[in-house]
Design an enzyme around this catalytic site. Structure first.
Site, PDB file in Angstrom:
ATOM      1  N   ASP A 212       0.871  -1.184   0.000  1.00 52.19           N
ATOM      2  CA  ASP A 212       0.000   0.000   0.000  1.00 52.19           C
ATOM      3  C   ASP A 212       0.915   1.244   0.000  1.00 52.19           C
ATOM      4  OD1 ASP A 212      -2.133   1.970   0.859  1.00 52.19           O
ATOM      5  OD2 ASP A 212      -3.310   0.126   0.838  1.00 52.19           O
ATOM      6  N   HIS A 235       1.758   1.790  -3.249  1.00 52.40           N
ATOM      7  CA  HIS A 235       0.994   2.899  -3.829  1.00 52.40           C
ATOM      8  C   HIS A 235       1.764   4.200  -3.964  1.00 52.40           C
ATOM      9  CE1 HIS A 235      -3.144   0.943  -2.737  1.00 52.40           C
ATOM     10  NE2 HIS A 235      -2.366   0.156  -3.440  1.00 52.40           N
TER      11      HIS A 235
END
Ligand SMILES: *[C@@H]1O[C@H](CO)[C@@H](O)[C@H](O)[C@H]1NC(C)=O
Ligand SMILES: *[C@@H]1O[C@H](CO)[C@@H](O)[C@H](O)[C@H]1NC(C)=O
Ligand SMILES: *[C@@H]1O[C@H](CO)[C@@H](O)[C@H](O)[C@H]1NC(C)=O
Ligand SMILES: *[C@@H]1O[C@H](CO)[C@@H](O)[C@H](O)[C@H]1NC(C)=O
Ligand SMILES: *[C@@H]1O[C@H](CO)[C@@H](O)[C@H](O)[C@H]1NC(C)=O
Ligand SMILES: *[C@@H]1O[C@H](CO)[C@@H](O)[C@H](O)[C@H]1NC(C)=O
Ligand SMILES: *[C@@H]1O[C@H](CO)[C@@H](O)[C@H](O)[C@H]1NC(C)=O
Ligand SMILES: *[C@@H]1O[C@H](CO)[C@@H](O)[C@H](O)[C@H]1NC(C)=O
Ligand SMILES: *[C@@H]1O[C@H](CO)[C@@H](O)[C@H](O)[C@H]1NC(C)=O
Length: 391
Positions: A212, A235
């Site tokens: 993430d 991310h």
């Protein structure tokens, strides 16, 4: 073992003055199965109550199973926490539930002056959680710092957290150096480091491939430097998401320098909800390399967690004075530079200097997109800047 400790202690001060509290002397088994948390808490209690200069709690090179544990201060001196072994979290959702903790594996709370170091590993054993929809499970962090100040952590590895690997909440003066944080690509909500209501953070020379966000910066934050971080898979580095509860956002003085984004879904990202107010200002992204990154440069002021969409508002977070300097590499997205600013509150004083982004797909062109974005461009800018010049 003794050699290792001497190495660690060098530079702290006179080795003779340092008092050690080894968890094995408090009854820890270190067999990876027995719950050793009581022994750890006893060792912590003595470390924390020691009036010697910089007492050190020692976790030797063995494997320890712990239940969710809070190491609470304030302590009588600055304390050291030397992790040389492995700390195993409960092995899955069922085991966690029996232990009744919905927040974290390891936590430090109200500690002022903490040095965590060693070559140890914290294993959050999060695999069993990742398949369960996040709506049904608590936000379990591998390592949580709460209302603590003057925190230093170096050379620690943290893997496979159920969710966020490290949370900083309500802390001040934090330095992380040489951390290694890893979870598989696609593991949900497993941010590397999430910073919330915390000031003065320095993260240096670390690898974060957590699936993430590498680092996510929440609300109420100022003075963050993130340097020499390699990020991916995951991310990217995110300021936000901010303003989701209609609150007044206040984020300032964030510097991201010398970073590599490798195969990340985004790169340098600022994201706010349409309901937010307040401001994000004085942000610098510089000397950044992208390798096949999704959205290398992105401001998204239409962030919406709801699958049914979010209605328009008449407010917005003011984004100003954000600079992007010396950024190059390859983009997976066709829109490599995307300033999608609020229609209500323009982004102002955006600065681009020496940007060269090309498509990951040979022969394909990338573009820039601007919506209500003002500022200026200098030097080489590829794809061409679409910023409106100041009026
Ligand atoms: C914690 O340490 C203090 C001071 O060393 C001692 O008096 C107390 O009994 C200890 N408490 C526990 C629970 O071990
Ligand atoms: C967890 O909570 C349940 C119900 O309150 C209790 O019976 C159980 O003893 C608790 N387990 C632990 C390890 O504290
Ligand atoms: C961030 O870096 C600047 C120098 O570029 C320095 O003045 C500032 O103290 C640093 N802040 C932190 C929190 O490390
Ligand atoms: C940060 O990390 C870089 C690269 O590893 C290193 O050269 C530099 O000395 C570090 N900076 C500080 C202030 O520790
Ligand atoms: C926003 O944060 C800055 C820096 O921490 C502070 O000086 C300022 O008072 C804050 N503003 C609001 C409205 O909270
Ligand atoms: C980028 O990631 C790939 C796949 O994980 C890896 O093989 C490669 O070495 C990485 N490159 C850099 C520069 O870190
Ligand atoms: C813009 O932000 C930078 C930090 O990135 C800061 O040094 C500078 O003073 C800010 N400029 C203005 C006009 O506030
Ligand atoms: C900007 O955000 C709007 C609203 O979410 C979206 O429809 C649009 O596609 C975005 N523009 C770009 C270039 O991403
Ligand atoms: C941008 O990068 C590409 C790929 O590395 C290179 O071929 C091109 O010459 C660079 N453009 C400029 C203007 O530096």
């Amino acid at each position: 073992m003794i050699l290792v400790l001497v190495t660690i202690i060098c530079g702290i001060g006179e080795a003779a003055q340092v008092e050690y509290f080894n968890v094995m002397d408090y009854g820890a088994k270190g067999d990876a199965i027995t719950d050793d948390s009581v022994a750890f808490l006893k060792a912590w209690n003595d470390t924390c109550n020691s009036e010697t200069d910089e007492p050190t709690m020692v976790i030797p090179r063995r494997q320890f199973f712990l239940r969710p544990t809070t190491f609470r201060g304030p302590c009588k001196s600055k304390v050291h926490f030397a992790i040389l072994g492995v700390l195993f979290a409960p092995s899955g959702p069922k085991e966690w539930k029996e232990l009744n903790d919905t927040v974290k594996f390891i936590e430090f709370e109200y500690v002022n002056g903490l040095y965590i170091h060693g070559v140890g590993l914290i294993n959050g054993r999060g695999k069993g959680w990742w398949d369960i929809s996040c709506r049904y499970h608590p936000d379990l962090k591998a390592l949580r710092f709460h209302k603590s100040n003057d925190i230093h952590m170096s050379q620690i590895r943290i893997i496979d957290s159920p969710q966020t690997h490290i949370l900083l909440l309500g802390c001040n003066d934090v330095e992380f150096e040489g951390l290694f944080i890893k979870s598989p690509d696609g593991s949900p909500n497993t941010d590397g480091i999430h910073i919330q209501a915390t000031n003065n953070v320095f993260i240096n020379s670390s690898f974060i491939g957590s699936g993430d966000d590498c680092v996510s910066i929440g609300d109420g934050i100022s003075n963050v430097n993130i340097t020499y971080v390699t990020c991916g898979p995951g991310h990217g580095i995110s300021i936000g998401s901010l303003g989701g509860s209609g609150n007044v956002v206040n984020v300032s003085n964030i510097h991201v320098r010398h970073a590599i984004f490798n195969g990340t879904q985004n790169g340098a990202r600022i994201k706010t909800y349409q309901t937010g107010r307040g401001e994000v200002r004085d942000v610098e992204f510089s000397d950044i390399k992208f390798i096949d990154a999704g959205n290398p440069i992105i401001i998204d002021q239409y962030y919406c967690g709801n699958p049914n969409g979010c209605p328009p508002t008449n407010v917005g977070v003011q984004i100003s004075n954000v600079s992007y300097t010396d950024m190059y590499g390859t983009s997976k997205a066709d829109v490599a530079v995307n300033f999608n600013c609020s229609g209500n509150v323009a982004c102002t004083d955006i600065k681009l200097e020496n940007i060269n982004l090309t498509s990951s797909t040979i022969g394909k062109q990338v573009t820039s997109s601007c919506n209500n974005a003002y500022g200026e461009a200098k030097g080489t800018i590829e794809p061409k800047s679409c910023l409106n010049s100041k009026t």
